[in-house]
Design a protein around this motif. Structure first.
Motif, mmCIF file in Angstrom:
data_model
loop_
_atom_site.group_PDB
_atom_site.id
_atom_site.type_symbol
_atom_site.label_atom_id
_atom_site.label_comp_id
_atom_site.label_asym_id
_atom_site.label_seq_id
_atom_site.Cartn_x
_atom_site.Cartn_y
_atom_site.Cartn_z
ATOM 1 N N VAL A 199 -54.128 22.994 0.664
ATOM 2 C CA VAL A 199 -55.160 23.877 1.217
ATOM 3 C C VAL A 199 -56.058 23.100 2.180
ATOM 4 C CG1 VAL A 199 -57.193 25.262 0.649
ATOM 5 C CG2 VAL A 199 -55.128 25.443 -0.755
ATOM 6 N N ARG A 200 -56.479 21.891 1.783
ATOM 7 C CA ARG A 200 -57.334 21.083 2.662
ATOM 8 C C ARG A 200 -56.605 20.696 3.941
ATOM 9 N NH1 ARG A 200 -58.393 18.161 -2.421
ATOM 10 N NH2 ARG A 200 -60.327 18.999 -3.335
ATOM 11 N N GLY A 201 -55.284 20.507 3.831
ATOM 12 C CA GLY A 201 -54.494 20.192 5.019
ATOM 13 C C GLY A 201 -54.475 21.317 6.035
ATOM 14 N N ARG A 202 -54.838 22.519 5.594
ATOM 15 C CA ARG A 202 -54.933 23.667 6.496
ATOM 16 C C ARG A 202 -56.377 23.874 6.953
ATOM 17 N NH1 ARG A 202 -51.049 27.557 5.885
ATOM 18 N NH2 ARG A 202 -52.648 29.183 5.953
ATOM 19 N N ASN A 203 -57.238 22.881 6.677
ATOM 20 C CA ASN A 203 -58.668 22.935 7.027
ATOM 21 C C ASN A 203 -59.395 24.064 6.304
ATOM 22 O OD1 ASN A 203 -58.523 20.750 8.895
ATOM 23 N ND2 ASN A 203 -57.634 22.146 10.419
ATOM 24 N N GLU A 245 -49.957 38.969 2.223
ATOM 25 C CA GLU A 245 -48.665 38.302 2.047
ATOM 26 C C GLU A 245 -48.258 38.403 0.581
ATOM 27 O OE1 GLU A 245 -46.621 37.183 4.136
ATOM 28 O OE2 GLU A 245 -47.721 36.620 5.955
ATOM 29 N N PHE A 246 -46.952 38.316 0.342
ATOM 30 C CA PHE A 246 -46.465 38.234 -1.030
ATOM 31 C C PHE A 246 -45.093 37.570 -1.038
ATOM 32 C CE2 PHE A 246 -44.584 42.212 0.450
ATOM 33 C CZ PHE A 246 -43.304 42.162 -0.067
ATOM 34 N N THR A 247 -44.747 37.013 -2.186
ATOM 35 C CA THR A 247 -43.394 36.516 -2.415
ATOM 36 C C THR A 247 -42.955 37.012 -3.792
ATOM 37 O OG1 THR A 247 -44.156 34.424 -3.396
ATOM 38 C CG2 THR A 247 -43.739 34.431 -1.022
ATOM 39 N N ILE A 248 -41.651 37.039 -3.998
ATOM 40 C CA ILE A 248 -41.075 37.467 -5.278
ATOM 41 C C ILE A 248 -40.245 36.312 -5.837
ATOM 42 C CG2 ILE A 248 -39.640 39.177 -6.479
ATOM 43 C CD1 ILE A 248 -42.053 40.434 -5.149
ATOM 44 N N THR A 249 -40.480 35.986 -7.104
ATOM 45 C CA THR A 249 -39.661 34.980 -7.788
ATOM 46 C C THR A 249 -39.231 35.533 -9.142
ATOM 47 O OG1 THR A 249 -41.501 33.915 -8.979
ATOM 48 C CG2 THR A 249 -41.062 33.143 -6.733
ATOM 49 N N ASP A 309 -48.174 28.447 2.511
ATOM 50 C CA ASP A 309 -47.639 28.149 3.846
ATOM 51 C C ASP A 309 -47.587 29.389 4.737
ATOM 52 O OD1 ASP A 309 -47.311 25.448 3.422
ATOM 53 O OD2 ASP A 309 -45.213 25.611 2.788
ATOM 54 N N MET A 310 -47.464 30.551 4.132
ATOM 55 C CA MET A 310 -47.371 31.797 4.888
ATOM 56 C C MET A 310 -48.731 32.323 5.336
ATOM 57 S SD MET A 310 -44.654 33.600 2.292
ATOM 58 C CE MET A 310 -44.741 35.240 2.996
ATOM 59 N N LEU A 311 -49.814 31.794 4.771
ATOM 60 C CA LEU A 311 -51.133 32.383 4.981
ATOM 61 C C LEU A 311 -51.747 31.957 6.310
ATOM 62 C CD1 LEU A 311 -52.681 31.921 1.409
ATOM 63 C CD2 LEU A 311 -51.560 33.943 2.372
ATOM 64 N N PRO A 312 -52.577 32.827 6.898
ATOM 65 C CA PRO A 312 -53.351 32.433 8.075
ATOM 66 C C PRO A 312 -54.510 31.528 7.665
ATOM 67 C CG PRO A 312 -53.959 34.638 7.386
ATOM 68 C CD PRO A 312 -52.814 34.221 6.495
#
Length: 249
Positions: free
Chosen positions: A177-181, A135-139, A154-157
């Motif tokens: 991150v912890r919220g995503r287990n 994944e990537f984003t551009i800013t 948020d985009m990551l598996p």
């Protein structure tokens, strides 16, 4: 004859996915793709594409069409085959924006930041345990890595661990991150009162994998320097560079 980048095997993979994406199988598509890759590799203006690839305007319009339809982004995602999500590494890298990239006639944010160093953009990248982009984003170049981390995460598996450097030292990021287990493996800054007793330093040493991937992407001059006025066009170029990482797999 300019150096080409697609072998018969690589083109066969791309052609199959393009057909699945309802892109009509035209005989000139392979040379069109080679023309886009040539421009990504050397960073030349579209008008300076060698005639070997066909009319530059035809190649440019095809690139714009594929960008508007999100075809290159989907190519990238569909080429991701058997990734290893045990560890995911994230990082950001500054890209100098060429003067020709400024001045787009657009009402949208084109992800070009202005600072003392001039115009810059930033690539925020995530790679898997093999160091392959996922994944990537551009800013724009001015936001701190920690500010741009939330949409990328948020985009990551799901991953067992998400690893990042001190630039991502934020309790909000750790909680996300912890919220995503998943387990955050992010060192704290030297002035932290908490300390780094919870850090797996052996795992952290593998963070060079994301740095290596940036090196692979930035060997293409149109990635290392942004020439595209529109954010969507530059995103397509970065997606194409990611495609070239996955094609040999």
């Amino acid at each position: 004859m300019p150096r080409l980048m697609l072998t018969d095997e690589h083109w066969s993979k791309l052609r199959t996915i393009l057909l699945e994406d309802r892109v009509y199988d035209k005989p000139e598509h392979r040379q069109t793709m080679e023309g886009i890759l040539y421009r990504m590799r050397v960073g030349c203006p579209w008008q300076d594409l060698p005639d070997t690839f066909g009319l530059w305007n035809t190649i440019f319009r095809r690139f714009l069409l594929w960008t508007r339809k999100g075809i290159l982004q989907r190519l990238f995602k569909k080429l991701i085959s058997e990734p290893d999500f045990e560890w995911i590494f994230i990082d950001g890298s500054i890209v100098k924006a060429h003067q020709h990239s400024a001045g787009a006639s657009s009402k949208y944010d084109e992800a070009i930041g202005k600072s003392k160093g001039g115009n810059t953009s930033k690539i925020h990248l995530a790679v898997d345990s093999y160091g392959l982009p996922i994944e990537f984003t551009i800013t724009g170049g001015q936001p701190h890595d920690s500010k741009a981390a939330k949409p990328l995460i948020d985009m990551l598996p799901y991953a067992n661990y998400i690893i990042a450097d001190k630039g991502y030292d934020s309790e909000a990021i750790r909680e996300q991150v912890r919220g995503r287990n998943s387990i955050p493996n992010i060192p704290r800054k030297s002035n932290s009162k908490v300390g780094n007793d919870d850090i797996d330093w052996c795992l952290y040493k593998y963070r060079h994998l994301v740095e290596n991937t940036f090196e692979k992407l930035k060997k293409y001059r149109a990635i290392a320097t942004r020439y595209d006025k529109l954010k969507a066009n530059y995103e397509s170029m970065v997606a194409l560079a990611c495609i070239m990482c996955w094609l040999p797999m």
